[in-house]
Scaffold this motif. Structure first.
Motif, PDB file in Angstrom:
ATOM      1  N   LYS A   2      71.117 -57.262 -27.050  1.00 41.19           N
ATOM      2  CA  LYS A   2      72.132 -56.355 -26.532  1.00 41.19           C
ATOM      3  C   LYS A   2      71.511 -55.116 -25.901  1.00 41.19           C
ATOM      4  N   MET A   3      72.246 -54.550 -24.944  1.00 44.14           N
ATOM      5  CA  MET A   3      71.818 -53.296 -24.338  1.00 44.14           C
ATOM      6  C   MET A   3      72.098 -52.153 -25.309  1.00 44.14           C
ATOM      7  N   LYS A   4      71.261 -51.132 -25.253  1.00 45.32           N
ATOM      8  CA  LYS A   4      71.411 -49.978 -26.135  1.00 45.32           C
ATOM      9  C   LYS A   4      72.721 -49.259 -25.863  1.00 45.32           C
ATOM     10  N   GLY A   5      73.444 -48.890 -26.942  1.00 50.47           N
ATOM     11  CA  GLY A   5      74.732 -48.225 -26.797  1.00 50.47           C
ATOM     12  C   GLY A   5      74.593 -46.793 -26.304  1.00 50.47           C
ATOM     13  N   LYS A   6      75.606 -46.327 -25.615  1.00 55.89           N
ATOM     14  CA  LYS A   6      75.603 -44.970 -25.081  1.00 55.89           C
ATOM     15  C   LYS A   6      76.388 -44.038 -25.998  1.00 55.89           C
ATOM     16  N   PRO A   7      76.004 -42.763 -26.066  1.00 55.16           N
ATOM     17  CA  PRO A   7      76.780 -41.806 -26.885  1.00 55.16           C
ATOM     18  C   PRO A   7      78.144 -41.562 -26.272  1.00 55.16           C
ATOM     19  N   SER A  47      65.487 -47.818 -30.680  1.00 58.96           N
ATOM     20  CA  SER A  47      65.708 -48.153 -29.263  1.00 58.96           C
ATOM     21  C   SER A  47      64.936 -49.398 -28.845  1.00 58.96           C
ATOM     22  N   ASP A  48      63.801 -49.689 -29.506  1.00 59.86           N
ATOM     23  CA  ASP A  48      63.029 -50.885 -29.147  1.00 59.86           C
ATOM     24  C   ASP A  48      63.747 -52.176 -29.513  1.00 59.86           C
ATOM     25  N   LEU A  49      64.771 -52.092 -30.360  1.00 58.28           N
ATOM     26  CA  LEU A  49      65.505 -53.288 -30.774  1.00 58.28           C
ATOM     27  C   LEU A  49      66.604 -53.663 -29.781  1.00 58.28           C
ATOM     28  N   TYR A  50      66.751 -52.860 -28.713  1.00 57.26           N
ATOM     29  CA  TYR A  50      67.822 -53.094 -27.740  1.00 57.26           C
ATOM     30  C   TYR A  50      67.226 -53.344 -26.354  1.00 57.26           C
ATOM     31  N   SER A  51      68.020 -54.011 -25.509  1.00 57.86           N
ATOM     32  CA  SER A  51      67.615 -54.330 -24.146  1.00 57.86           C
ATOM     33  C   SER A  51      68.176 -53.297 -23.171  1.00 57.86           C
TER      34      SER A  51
END
Length: 416
Positions: A2-7, A47-51
């Protein structure tokens, strides 16, 4: 991936809505905690766990805050998500600017997030909870003790296990469209009813005969499925059938017995308690500072080992989290046999030497009385921070639940 979520978006579109900063009380414990936790560390570490492509995930701060709230408030995944909608302080802790009326995520998202971060992620949350205490977490003397983190399984009996094997075999046959000679649905039910009051002299013989019959039926279904399932399909169920066979072959004196089909790694631990002779789960070692009472180590062990043999790993983890090695570890008599572990002196209660001065006796007595302070802390971990019964899957779930419970204890101590 998954892509990293945004605040959360902080635009002028909600200009006339009241901000949570104006709504909540600045003196509230969650307000203070939200301003003390370095959320940027979690963003950077996870953050490294996300695309960088794909469907956006939930914000990291939201997911971490939900894990912390779950342990702090002793809630399930479902309830913590429901409470989040109702509680503005929960939303403020998770980084929301305005009060939200919808669920932040589905409860199963917490399961996926725990699997994503793993044991290393739980250790990172524990480390942050320790670092917030500063110098108080770097005392030269620590207290060490072990406890049992019980698993969410029923009290194991042979009869229950045979019954579960029958249910599982019928389910597999239905999924793979295998026609069984008999499902034994009504028979198994009647045999289980015969187990009631099995220790009464009048019922003992009937109950034992019913137990033997259940074992016979379970073995019969296992062998029938082995014959009728195709080799490729059977390979997918091979681990489950291996567990069934071990249960059917184990006796009272067998070693490494299986007590649960869905949690086969669970083992039996006897801690000498009068009210609870045996506990089924995993052994956990807790390391706590002597004076400040900050938990700086929490290790779960997949095997039932002697308490003294848990010290190297427990002290090693505390050194990694704190950044310095403890000079003295104060333990109870269950740790006999170790005087030094990797440069740490192990202190155990013992009779004083004849030439010991009154000062030395008084100092030793005070030290070991302080050691007893870890016992109520373990009690609080169990009653208040979800250590009493672990609902997370496998040995990894044992480690994650233990470290998150220890982190919640440290956060609560900081809020006080």
């Amino acid at each position: 991936m998954k892509m990293k979520g945004k605040p959360p978006e902080r635009s002028q579109g909600k200009l006339f809505y009241q901000s949570l900063y104006e709504l909540v009380n600045p003196k509230h414990r969650f307000y203070k905690l939200a301003n003390q936790i370095p959320w940027g560390e979690f963003e950077e570490y996870f953050s490294d766990l996300y695309s960088n492509a794909g469907r956006p995930a939930k914000p990291i701060r939201l997911m971490v805050s939900l894990l912390i709230l779950k342990q702090l408030e002793n809630l399930s995944d479902e309830v913590v998500v429901e409470r989040w909608v109702e509680n503005p302080y929960y939303q403020f802790l998770s980084g929301e600017e305005f009060f939200q009326w919808e669920f932040p995520c589905h409860p199963t998202d917490l399961v996926y997030f725990r699997k994503r971060i793993g044991e290393d992620g739980a250790k990172k949350i524990l480390k942050v909870s320790i670092d917030l205490h500063g110098k108080k977490a770097k005392e030269p003397e620590v207290l060490v003790d072990t406890t049992v983190q019980e698993k969410n399984i029923t009290f194991p009996t042979d009869t229950k296990l045979y019954r579960r094997i029958i249910v599982h075999c019928v389910k597999i046959a239905k999924e793979e469209q295998v026609v069984l000679r008999q499902s034994y649905k009504r028979t198994a039910k009647q045999l289980m009813l015969a187990q009631r009051f099995r220790h009464h002299p009048k019922n003992r013989k009937k109950a034992r005969a019913a137990q033997r019959k259940l074992k016979t039926i379970a073995g019969r279904l296992v062998r029938e499925l082995e014959r009728k399932l195709e080799p490729g399909i059977f390979a997918g169920h091979a681990p489950a059938f291996e567990i069934y066979k071990r249960i059917l072959s184990q006796t009272k004196k067998s070693k490494n017995k299986i007590y649960s089909i869905h949690e086969p790694q669970v083992y039996c631990i006897s801690k000498g308690k009068e009210h609870k002779r045996y506990e089924f789960g995993a052994k956990a070692s807790i390391v706590m500072t002597k004076n400040s009472g900050v938990i700086i180590g929490a290790v779960s062990f997949p095997e039932n080992i002697y308490d003294g043999h848990t010290l190297p790993e427990a002290l090693k983890q505390s050194e990694e989290l704190v950044g310095r090695r403890a000079k003295v570890a104060i333990c109870d008599r269950g740790y006999r046999g170790k005087s030094h572990v990797g440069g740490t002196k192990i202190e155990i209660p013992k009779n004083p030497k004849k030439r010991a001065s009154a000062y030395e006796k008084r100092k030793a007595r005070k030290r070991f009385r302080r050691r007893a302070g870890i016992e109520p802390v373990i009690g609080h971990l169990k009653s208040d921070y979800r250590l009493l019964r672990n609902y997370l899957k496998g040995s990894e779930g044992d480690s994650i639940n233990l470290m998150l419970a220890a982190a919640a204890f440290n956060f609560k101590k900081l809020m006080k």
